[in-house]
Write a protein that holds these residues in place. Structure first.
Motif, PDB file in Angstrom:
ATOM      1  N   MET A 207       5.158  -5.857   4.493  1.00 49.44           N
ATOM      2  CA  MET A 207       4.255  -7.007   4.456  1.00 49.44           C
ATOM      3  C   MET A 207       4.520  -7.811   3.192  1.00 49.44           C
ATOM      4  SD  MET A 207       0.055  -7.077   4.448  1.00 49.44           S
ATOM      5  CE  MET A 207      -0.057  -6.068   5.905  1.00 49.44           C
ATOM      6  N   ALA A 208       4.672  -9.117   3.314  1.00 44.60           N
ATOM      7  CA  ALA A 208       4.929  -9.969   2.155  1.00 44.60           C
ATOM      8  C   ALA A 208       3.723  -9.975   1.242  1.00 44.60           C
ATOM      9  CB  ALA A 208       5.255 -11.382   2.615  1.00 44.60           C
ATOM     10  N   ALA A 209       3.983  -9.993  -0.081  1.00 40.44           N
ATOM     11  CA  ALA A 209       2.889  -9.912  -1.054  1.00 40.44           C
ATOM     12  C   ALA A 209       1.863 -11.019  -0.860  1.00 40.44           C
ATOM     13  CB  ALA A 209       3.458  -9.948  -2.465  1.00 40.44           C
ATOM     14  N   GLY A 210       2.330 -12.205  -0.457  1.00 37.81           N
ATOM     15  CA  GLY A 210       1.417 -13.330  -0.297  1.00 37.81           C
ATOM     16  C   GLY A 210       0.430 -13.165   0.829  1.00 37.81           C
ATOM     17  N   ALA A 211       0.716 -12.255   1.778  1.00 39.04           N
ATOM     18  CA  ALA A 211      -0.164 -12.046   2.924  1.00 39.04           C
ATOM     19  C   ALA A 211      -1.090 -10.853   2.753  1.00 39.04           C
ATOM     20  CB  ALA A 211       0.680 -11.867   4.179  1.00 39.04           C
ATOM     21  N   ILE A 212      -1.020 -10.186   1.626  1.00 38.42           N
ATOM     22  CA  ILE A 212      -1.798  -8.968   1.393  1.00 38.42           C
ATOM     23  C   ILE A 212      -3.154  -9.310   0.772  1.00 38.42           C
ATOM     24  CG2 ILE A 212      -1.821  -6.741   0.211  1.00 38.42           C
ATOM     25  CD1 ILE A 212       1.214  -6.853   0.154  1.00 38.42           C
ATOM     26  N   PRO A 213      -4.228  -8.746   1.293  1.00 39.12           N
ATOM     27  CA  PRO A 213      -5.542  -8.978   0.674  1.00 39.12           C
ATOM     28  C   PRO A 213      -5.622  -8.349  -0.708  1.00 39.12           C
ATOM     29  CG  PRO A 213      -5.692  -7.300   2.381  1.00 39.12           C
ATOM     30  CD  PRO A 213      -4.317  -7.889   2.485  1.00 39.12           C
ATOM     31  N   ALA A 214      -6.490  -8.877  -1.546  1.00 36.91           N
ATOM     32  CA  ALA A 214      -6.635  -8.392  -2.922  1.00 36.91           C
ATOM     33  C   ALA A 214      -6.940  -6.897  -2.939  1.00 36.91           C
ATOM     34  CB  ALA A 214      -7.744  -9.163  -3.632  1.00 36.91           C
ATOM     35  N   THR A 215      -6.388  -6.221  -3.934  1.00 38.96           N
ATOM     36  CA  THR A 215      -6.608  -4.781  -4.085  1.00 38.96           C
ATOM     37  C   THR A 215      -8.040  -4.517  -4.555  1.00 38.96           C
ATOM     38  OG1 THR A 215      -4.300  -4.559  -4.801  1.00 38.96           O
ATOM     39  CG2 THR A 215      -5.759  -2.669  -5.147  1.00 38.96           C
ATOM     40  N   LYS A 216      -8.736  -3.633  -3.877  1.00 42.17           N
ATOM     41  CA  LYS A 216     -10.067  -3.228  -4.338  1.00 42.17           C
ATOM     42  C   LYS A 216      -9.896  -2.333  -5.557  1.00 42.17           C
ATOM     43  CE  LYS A 216     -14.119  -0.447  -3.070  1.00 42.17           C
ATOM     44  NZ  LYS A 216     -15.091  -1.313  -3.775  1.00 42.17           N
ATOM     45  N   LEU A 217     -10.560  -2.687  -6.644  1.00 45.36           N
ATOM     46  CA  LEU A 217     -10.470  -1.903  -7.877  1.00 45.36           C
ATOM     47  C   LEU A 217     -11.544  -0.817  -7.827  1.00 45.36           C
ATOM     48  CD1 LEU A 217      -9.981  -4.889 -10.365  1.00 45.36           C
ATOM     49  CD2 LEU A 217      -8.235  -3.572  -9.117  1.00 45.36           C
ATOM     50  N   ALA A 218     -11.163   0.322  -7.267  1.00 45.00           N
ATOM     51  CA  ALA A 218     -12.134   1.387  -7.019  1.00 45.00           C
ATOM     52  C   ALA A 218     -12.717   1.951  -8.312  1.00 45.00           C
ATOM     53  CB  ALA A 218     -11.493   2.497  -6.194  1.00 45.00           C
ATOM     54  N   TYR A 219     -11.970   1.835  -9.426  1.00 51.19           N
ATOM     55  CA  TYR A 219     -12.491   2.350 -10.695  1.00 51.19           C
ATOM     56  C   TYR A 219     -13.653   1.506 -11.216  1.00 51.19           C
ATOM     57  CZ  TYR A 219      -9.417  -1.309 -12.525  1.00 51.19           C
ATOM     58  OH  TYR A 219      -8.796  -2.505 -12.761  1.00 51.19           O
ATOM     59  N   PHE A 220     -13.862   0.323 -10.651  1.00 53.77           N
ATOM     60  CA  PHE A 220     -15.046  -0.462 -11.003  1.00 53.77           C
ATOM     61  C   PHE A 220     -16.309   0.297 -10.597  1.00 53.77           C
ATOM     62  CE2 PHE A 220     -14.288  -5.306 -11.596  1.00 53.77           C
ATOM     63  CZ  PHE A 220     -13.375  -5.051 -12.595  1.00 53.77           C
ATOM     64  N   ASP A 221     -16.242   0.961  -9.440  1.00 56.03           N
ATOM     65  CA  ASP A 221     -17.404   1.682  -8.919  1.00 56.03           C
ATOM     66  C   ASP A 221     -17.518   3.086  -9.487  1.00 56.03           C
ATOM     67  OD1 ASP A 221     -17.956  -0.515  -7.214  1.00 56.03           O
ATOM     68  OD2 ASP A 221     -16.514   0.240  -5.753  1.00 56.03           O
ATOM     69  N   ASN A 222     -16.370   3.713  -9.746  1.00 55.73           N
ATOM     70  CA  ASN A 222     -16.374   5.081 -10.293  1.00 55.73           C
ATOM     71  C   ASN A 222     -15.246   5.202 -11.306  1.00 55.73           C
ATOM     72  OD1 ASN A 222     -16.345   7.806 -10.845  1.00 55.73           O
ATOM     73  ND2 ASN A 222     -16.435   8.467  -8.711  1.00 55.73           N
ATOM     74  N   MET A 223     -15.596   5.134 -12.582  1.00 57.05           N
ATOM     75  CA  MET A 223     -14.598   5.165 -13.650  1.00 57.05           C
ATOM     76  C   MET A 223     -14.066   6.564 -13.913  1.00 57.05           C
ATOM     77  SD  MET A 223     -16.118   2.499 -16.510  1.00 57.05           S
ATOM     78  CE  MET A 223     -17.762   3.246 -16.625  1.00 57.05           C
ATOM     79  N   TRP A 224     -14.632   7.575 -13.258  1.00 56.18           N
ATOM     80  CA  TRP A 224     -14.275   8.949 -13.584  1.00 56.18           C
ATOM     81  C   TRP A 224     -13.574   9.674 -12.437  1.00 56.18           C
ATOM     82  CZ3 TRP A 224     -19.454   7.145 -14.082  1.00 56.18           C
ATOM     83  CH2 TRP A 224     -19.671   6.517 -15.314  1.00 56.18           C
ATOM     84  N   ALA A 225     -13.335   8.978 -11.336  1.00 57.87           N
ATOM     85  CA  ALA A 225     -12.598   9.588 -10.222  1.00 57.87           C
ATOM     86  C   ALA A 225     -11.123   9.709 -10.604  1.00 57.87           C
ATOM     87  CB  ALA A 225     -12.755   8.753  -8.960  1.00 57.87           C
ATOM     88  N   ILE A 226     -10.548  10.870 -10.387  1.00 54.03           N
ATOM     89  CA  ILE A 226      -9.122  11.060 -10.681  1.00 54.03           C
ATOM     90  C   ILE A 226      -8.332  11.340  -9.404  1.00 54.03           C
ATOM     91  CG2 ILE A 226      -9.510  11.821 -13.054  1.00 54.03           C
ATOM     92  CD1 ILE A 226      -9.152  14.707 -12.087  1.00 54.03           C
ATOM     93  N   GLN A 227      -9.019  11.409  -8.263  1.00 52.23           N
ATOM     94  CA  GLN A 227      -8.360  11.542  -6.971  1.00 52.23           C
ATOM     95  C   GLN A 227      -9.068  10.645  -5.969  1.00 52.23           C
ATOM     96  OE1 GLN A 227      -7.988  15.583  -5.550  1.00 52.23           O
ATOM     97  NE2 GLN A 227      -7.629  16.406  -7.596  1.00 52.23           N
ATOM     98  N   SER A 228      -8.306  10.086  -5.038  1.00 55.35           N
ATOM     99  CA  SER A 228      -8.906   9.264  -3.987  1.00 55.35           C
ATOM    100  C   SER A 228      -7.892   9.071  -2.869  1.00 55.35           C
ATOM    101  CB  SER A 228      -9.357   7.906  -4.537  1.00 55.35           C
ATOM    102  OG  SER A 228      -8.231   7.089  -4.821  1.00 55.35           O
ATOM    103  N   THR A 229      -8.317   8.399  -1.826  1.00 52.91           N
ATOM    104  CA  THR A 229      -7.416   8.040  -0.735  1.00 52.91           C
ATOM    105  C   THR A 229      -7.401   6.524  -0.582  1.00 52.91           C
ATOM    106  OG1 THR A 229      -9.174   8.236   0.914  1.00 52.91           O
ATOM    107  CG2 THR A 229      -7.826  10.197   0.497  1.00 52.91           C
ATOM    108  N   ALA A 230      -6.333   6.020   0.005  1.00 51.27           N
ATOM    109  CA  ALA A 230      -6.198   4.585   0.228  1.00 51.27           C
ATOM    110  C   ALA A 230      -5.220   4.382   1.372  1.00 51.27           C
ATOM    111  CB  ALA A 230      -5.708   3.887  -1.042  1.00 51.27           C
ATOM    112  N   THR A 231      -4.975   3.118   1.706  1.00 51.81           N
ATOM    113  CA  THR A 231      -4.012   2.769   2.738  1.00 51.81           C
ATOM    114  C   THR A 231      -2.842   2.027   2.113  1.00 51.81           C
ATOM    115  OG1 THR A 231      -5.753   2.597   4.424  1.00 51.81           O
ATOM    116  CG2 THR A 231      -3.656   1.511   4.895  1.00 51.81           C
TER     117      THR A 231
END
Length: 259
Positions: free
Chosen positions: A1-25
């Motif tokens: 997928m071209a970078a220009g067509a990608i939605p902005a990355t959700k900054l998950a550390y905004f919600d939880n600054m102490w998570a060191i593991q997570s899942t994403a797509t």
């Protein structure tokens, strides 16, 4: 997928600054103009370098394909977080191994995150202490929260004959606040709410139509910040003011914390 067509990355550390593991797509894998390999995800707990704080490192693995991508750097550009690094197995080819749309697991280096967060919070704590040692006339500027000589810069100067005195006062005040402790919180707020969190006024560089993220240490006034921090002031553990320099109308307060 071209970078220009990608939605902005959700900054998950905004919600939880102490998570060191997570899942994403996994949304995209690409080779950038400088030759580096990068992965772009729909959300991330990796902090991208900026705001005086270094990037997180760690790795990303494919839940189904089993690839392992070692993250050496992360940067935010045009709303997207680029996770730079390399595949652990050099024979892996990102086009055939890492599939767009695949679920991935994220793991950040906990020791590096902890140190970076403590250094960043220590810089904010110095801002609070400046007001407590009669240096509130100095306006906070940029901060450098890397381990190789962290400092906070202020507009204005301290008279040369007071440098040693203020250095000792700052250090004493900081460690007293660390001993007392206090919850650290971060929230994305409306402009007016953010101003209240910051003691009634926001820096001029914050647009009035924005919703800034504010970090608050204990009951002290907060300030706009996009970085990661400790959960409690006590988690900084200690702070040493190593020196104060003044030059060309600016003051730099250098500090250190134990590893």
């Amino acid at each position: 997928m071209a970078a220009g067509a990608i939605p902005a990355t959700k900054l998950a550390y905004f919600d939880n600054m102490w998570a060191i593991q997570s899942t994403a797509t996994l949304l995209s894998h690409l080779q950038t103009e400088d030759g580096r390999r990068a992965l772009i995800l729909d959300s991330t707990i990796f902090y991208p370098q900026g705001g005086g704080q270094p990037a997180d490192t760690g790795f990303i693995s494919g839940a189904a394909s089993g690839f392992k991508f070692v993250v050496e750097d992360a940067r935010l550009k045009d709303g997207l977080v680029y996770h730079y690094g390399s595949f652990e197995n050099p024979r892996d080819d990102c086009v055939s191994i890492a599939k767009e749309g695949e679920e991935v697991n994220l793991y950040i280096n906990p020791q590096r995150r902890d140190l970076n967060s403590r250094l960043h919070s220590a810089g904010h704590l110095l801002d609070i202490c400046m007001r407590k040692v009669s240096l509130s006339h100095l306006e906070p500027g940029k901060g450098y929260h890397f381990s190789d000589g962290p400092f906070v810069e202020y507009k204005g100067i301290i008279p040369p004959d007071l440098l040693q005195i203020k250095s000792k006062e700052l250090e004493k005040e900081a460690n007293a606040l660390i001993l007392t402790g206090g919850k650290v919180s971060a929230s994305v707020l409306s402009y007016n709410e953010a101003a209240e969190w910051c003691g009634g006024v926001l820096p001029s560089y914050i647009p009035t139509d924005s919703a800034p993220r504010i970090v608050k240490l204990g009951d002290h006034p907060g300030c706009p910040c996009g970085g990661t921090h400790v959960a409690d002031i006590a988690d900084i553990r200690n702070l040493t003011v190593t020196q104060i320099r003044t030059k060309k109308g600016l003051t730099k307060v250098f500090y250190s914390i134990s590893p």
